[in-house]
Design an enzyme around this catalytic site. Structure first.
Site, PDB file in Angstrom:
ATOM      1  N   THR A 193      -7.043  39.882  17.860  1.00  0.00           N
ATOM      2  CA  THR A 193      -6.311  41.164  17.679  1.00  0.00           C
ATOM      3  C   THR A 193      -6.627  41.556  16.145  1.00  0.00           C
ATOM      4  OG1 THR A 193      -4.312  39.613  17.207  1.00  0.00           O
ATOM      5  CG2 THR A 193      -4.746  41.236  19.312  1.00  0.00           C
TER       6      THR A 193
ATOM      7  N   ASP B  75      -5.714  13.227  -6.702  1.00  0.00           N
ATOM      8  CA  ASP B  75      -6.595  12.884  -8.107  1.00  0.00           C
ATOM      9  C   ASP B  75      -5.716  13.139  -9.325  1.00  0.00           C
ATOM     10  OD1 ASP B  75      -6.486  15.629  -7.339  1.00  0.00           O
ATOM     11  OD2 ASP B  75      -8.537  15.725  -7.792  1.00  0.00           O
TER      12      ASP B  75
ATOM     13  N   GLY C   2       2.401   2.525  -2.653  1.00  0.00           N
ATOM     14  CA  GLY C   2       2.163   3.203  -3.947  1.00  0.00           C
ATOM     15  C   GLY C   2       3.395   2.839  -4.875  1.00  0.00           C
ATOM     16  N   LYS C   3       3.689   1.690  -4.854  1.00  0.00           N
ATOM     17  CA  LYS C   3       4.550   1.105  -5.699  1.00  0.00           C
ATOM     18  C   LYS C   3       4.206   1.058  -7.037  1.00  0.00           C
ATOM     19  CE  LYS C   3       5.501  -2.717  -3.789  1.00  0.00           C
ATOM     20  NZ  LYS C   3       4.710  -2.590  -2.687  1.00  0.00           N
ATOM     21  N   THR C   4       3.018   0.437  -7.182  1.00  0.00           N
ATOM     22  CA  THR C   4       2.203   0.229  -8.366  1.00  0.00           C
ATOM     23  C   THR C   4       1.960   1.316  -9.035  1.00  0.00           C
ATOM     24  OG1 THR C   4       1.386  -2.009  -7.836  1.00  0.00           O
ATOM     25  CG2 THR C   4       0.585  -1.341  -9.655  1.00  0.00           C
TER      26      THR C   4
ATOM     27  N   GLU D 271      -8.597  27.595   9.650  1.00  0.00           N
ATOM     28  CA  GLU D 271      -9.165  27.800  11.023  1.00  0.00           C
ATOM     29  C   GLU D 271     -10.602  27.968  10.737  1.00  0.00           C
ATOM     30  OE1 GLU D 271      -7.548  30.010  14.866  1.00  0.00           O
ATOM     31  OE2 GLU D 271      -8.339  31.408  13.046  1.00  0.00           O
TER      32      GLU D 271
ATOM     33  N   LYS E 112      19.962   4.724  -3.249  1.00  0.00           N
ATOM     34  CA  LYS E 112      21.126   4.431  -4.041  1.00  0.00           C
ATOM     35  C   LYS E 112      21.056   5.041  -5.342  1.00  0.00           C
ATOM     36  CE  LYS E 112      23.349   0.231  -5.242  1.00  0.00           C
ATOM     37  NZ  LYS E 112      23.755  -0.983  -4.822  1.00  0.00           N
TER      38      LYS E 112
ATOM     39  N   GLU F 116       0.650  -9.177 -10.662  1.00  0.00           N
ATOM     40  CA  GLU F 116      -0.380  -9.121  -9.576  1.00  0.00           C
ATOM     41  C   GLU F 116      -1.741  -8.687 -10.106  1.00  0.00           C
ATOM     42  OE1 GLU F 116       1.199  -6.064  -6.642  1.00  0.00           O
ATOM     43  OE2 GLU F 116       2.110  -7.636  -5.333  1.00  0.00           O
TER      44      GLU F 116
ATOM     45  N   GLY G  81       0.752  -1.298  -0.045  1.00  0.00           N
ATOM     46  CA  GLY G  81       0.040   0.053   0.030  1.00  0.00           C
ATOM     47  C   GLY G  81       1.213   1.236  -0.029  1.00  0.00           C
TER      48      GLY G  81
END
Lengths: 98, 578
Positions: free
Chosen positions: B292, B240, B52-54, B318, B223, B78, B50
């Protein structure tokens, strides 16, 4: 033998005429003559000549023997030197034992 | 920064022609790697599930096809081709279309141990032939193998696999394709199957960490043989539009500067600075305690900038945009009009939405996208909720760096809760900001008033006075602080003092008038006295004159009488002599 009603469609994928592929083909022919005489057909596909065919049968390794019919589809990779494993893989051995 | 890196890279590439690079097209990554991945060599991308390699490798292929006209082969071990395509539709990648155009080829390699029996010697020529055929059929320059380690679960003869993988990577190099091989992270090794042994030119590690319940993705180049590269952990974002990596530390300090000034939106504040405003491209910090009017100052700055046709971007951490617009309209600042004209954009997010680094990436992306010339962050101190003070400090340093590089004028508001945080702000941001406005509470006579002063303003003269900062319903005003006999007076005390002095003035003039009239009266009295004395004198004089005239008359008459007498006697005598 009680599998006379079935015919075996076998495909052997090789890459060129290497010693391994020749050994595999010879081994295969011997097993078939011994156990499946008359009900088998062997198609040898040389991937060097037809690379586009590799994708269809999900070929990774060569040599690969694919049993298309009867179902289920099985693959046996290697030079098929171990007769026991090949026969089990082709669902022949178990049936003989019965 | 980006320019500088690219230039440096070009020079670099020129000197060492042996190492050519392939741009990935992933924003930020090409900066860290100084030009992309090693051309014609395999790169290992590893990380846990999970991370994000693919997606990373798929984006490499898609961007290559779309941006650099380099077709690519994606060999998936895969996921099936249609699953992959469905997964990236949300990122706007149309894999099916790309495949039809022969720019991308996705080859799904199915490895199922239950279907495979192994006997005797074999090799992976089948895979080589498939890959070779796929590469040749579209003239691919890029190849991804995702995740080749799946072979280890399908095939049991590890000895053959290892030697075949070594041969595969060598073969890829001979093919001259730039390849990415992905690998699952192992216990104590980079990959479970030790792929880093075979792929040694470039190794990129992806990481997905959760700290304080907030997850951050990070990327590190472990490396990169034969090339300079950024060595830090860089946060990256998957949103996205795919992956964006943020190079967090700039390498140079050679920013352009502008001597043009930009109005603060408050005339009196402009007058306090010799350049009549802030420098363009400078950073302004507005700090002060709660309530202020920091946001109001930011709002009026935005208003003035929009009126000068500057593109503005407001980062709200905020309040919601609608809230800010409503609140600003109460002091006669109409932000909605600027939004309608497209000059103002809001970017609101809760600080806890993602980690600090992600905020930085998100801010980067938003700025890169809408290319504003003025940016407001309100307030930066809210980010402390998702990071420690020192982390926020480090993030701001990088953000200011980036903004100055892009020549964007930025205003931060910072809440100083107590002296500790104030000191931190002092250390952390003060050295980076060019202009620092402080708003202080001045408490006296049971009321609280705001005092504004310029703490620093680089490169220009500025007033050292504290002005009273008044928020009225027609805008913001700065009033000179009233210096009374007892010190500085603000608010109602100032009004009272003014009133008191006005009263004094009236009384004073009144007193003066009375004295004048008194004098006049006295003068009249004296004049009257003088008149009467003069009359007295005249009558006395007349009296005296009368005696004198009588005497004269008497004397004259007696003279006449004596003459007559003489004449009478003389007549007799004369006749006698005759």
């Amino acid at each position: 033998m009680n599998n006379v009603d079935k015919s075996y469609e076998l495909r052997l994928y090789v890459a060129g005429k290497t010693s391994k592929s020749i050994a595999a083909l010879n081994n295969l022919k011997r097993y078939c003559e011994e156990h499946l005489k008359g009900i088998y057909s062997i198609e040898v596909i040389d991937l060097l000549e037809h690379p586009q065919l590799a994708e269809g049968d999900q070929i990774l390794a060569v040599p690969t023997l694919v049993k298309k019919v009867p179902e289920p589809v099985r693959k046996i990779i290697g030079d098929l030197s171990n007769e026991e494993k090949v026969l089990v893989g082709l669902d022949i051995r178990s049936k003989i034992q019965i | 920064m980006f320019m500088a890196v690219t230039d440096a890279n070009e020079n670099h590439a020129f000197r060492h022609e042996s190492l050519q690079k392939t741009l990935t097209g992933i924003p930020g990554l090409d900066d860290i790697t100084m030009g992309g991945l090693p051309k014609g060599r395999p790169t290992l991308v590893c990380g846990g599930p999970g991370c994000g390699k693919t997606l990373f490798s798929l984006e490499f292929i898609v961007k290559g096809a779309l941006q650099f006209n380099e077709p690519g082969v994606f060999m998936a071990f895969e996921e099936k081709a249609d699953e992959l395509a469905a997964n990236v539709v949300s990122l706007g990648f149309d894999l099916e279309e790309l495949q039809r155009e022969k720019k991308v080829k996705i080859d799904y390699v199915h490895v199922d141990k239950s279907e495979i029996e192994e006997t005797g010697e074999y090799n992976l020529d089948g895979l080589f032939i498939r890959l070779g055929y796929a590469i040749d059929s579209i003239g691919a320059k890029r190849v991804v193998l995702d995740t080749i380690e799946n072979l280890f679960s399908g095939l049991s003869n590890e000895g053959i696999l290892r030697s075949e993988l070594r041969r595969l990577f060598q073969w890829l190099k001979e093919k001259g394709v730039t390849a990415i091989i992905t690998g699952e992270r192992g216990e104590n090794t980079l990959t479970r199957q030790g792929l880093e042994e075979y792929v040694s030119d470039c190794v990129i590690l992806l990481d997905h960490r959760v700290i304080n319940q907030i997850s951050t993705r990070r990327l590190r180049i472990v490396k990169y043989r034969g090339s300079l590269h950024g060595t830090n952990e860089y946060p990256f974002l998957i949103d996205d539009e795919g992956i964006s990596v943020l190079p967090v530390t700039s390498l140079t300090l050679n920013k352009k500067v502008s001597s043009e000034s930009i109005s603060s939106g408050i005339d009196e504040l402009n007058n306090m600075m010799s350049k009549n405003g802030f420098f363009r491209g400078s950073s302004i910090l507005v700090s002060g305690t709660a309530g202020t009017g920091k946001t109001s100052i930011a709002g009026s700055f935005i208003d003035a900038s929009c009126k000068n046709k500057e593109k503005c971007l407001f980062f709200a951490f905020e309040e919601s945009p609608a809230q800010i617009i409503r609140n600003m309209s109460s002091i006669n600042i109409d932000l909605q009009a600027h939004i309608d004209s497209g000059l103002l954009e809001f970017f609101a997010s809760r600080p806890t939405l993602y980690g600090l680094e992600m905020h930085l990436v998100a801010i980067h992306k938003a700025i890169k996208k809408s290319k504003p010339s003025v940016v407001v962050l309100d307030p930066i101190t809210n980010l402390i909720t998702v990071g420690s003070v020192s982390e926020v400090k480090a993030m701001l340093v990088r953000l200011i760096d980036f903004l100055q590089e892009e020549q964007i004028t930025v205003m931060f508001t910072a809440l100083s809760m107590n002296t500790i945080v104030n000191d931190q702000t002092d250390e952390g941001v003060s050295s980076l900001v060019d202009c620092w406005l402080m708003i202080k509470d001045i408490e006296s006579n049971g009321e609280r008033n705001r005092g504004l002063y310029i703490m620093k303003s680089r490169g220009m003269q500025h007033s050292n006075q504290i002005r009273e900062f008044v928020i009225t319903d027609h805008g913001l005003e700065l009033i000179d602080v009233y210096l009374g006999p007892d010190g500085i007076l603000t608010g109602s005390a100032r009004e009272a003092q003014i009133l008191q002095e006005e009263t004094g003035e009236v009384l004073h003039t009144n007193a003066l008038g009375r004295k004048d009239r008194e004098l006049l009266r006295r003068r009249k009295v004296l004049e009257a006295k003088i008149d009467s004395l003069r009359f007295e004198f005249e009558s006395a004089e007349e009296e005296l004159n009368k005696v004198y005239i009588e005497e004269e008359l008497k004397k004259e008459f007696m003279e006449q009488t004596r003459q007559k007498m003489t004449d009478i006697r003389k007549g007799a005598g004369y006749r006698n002599e005759k």
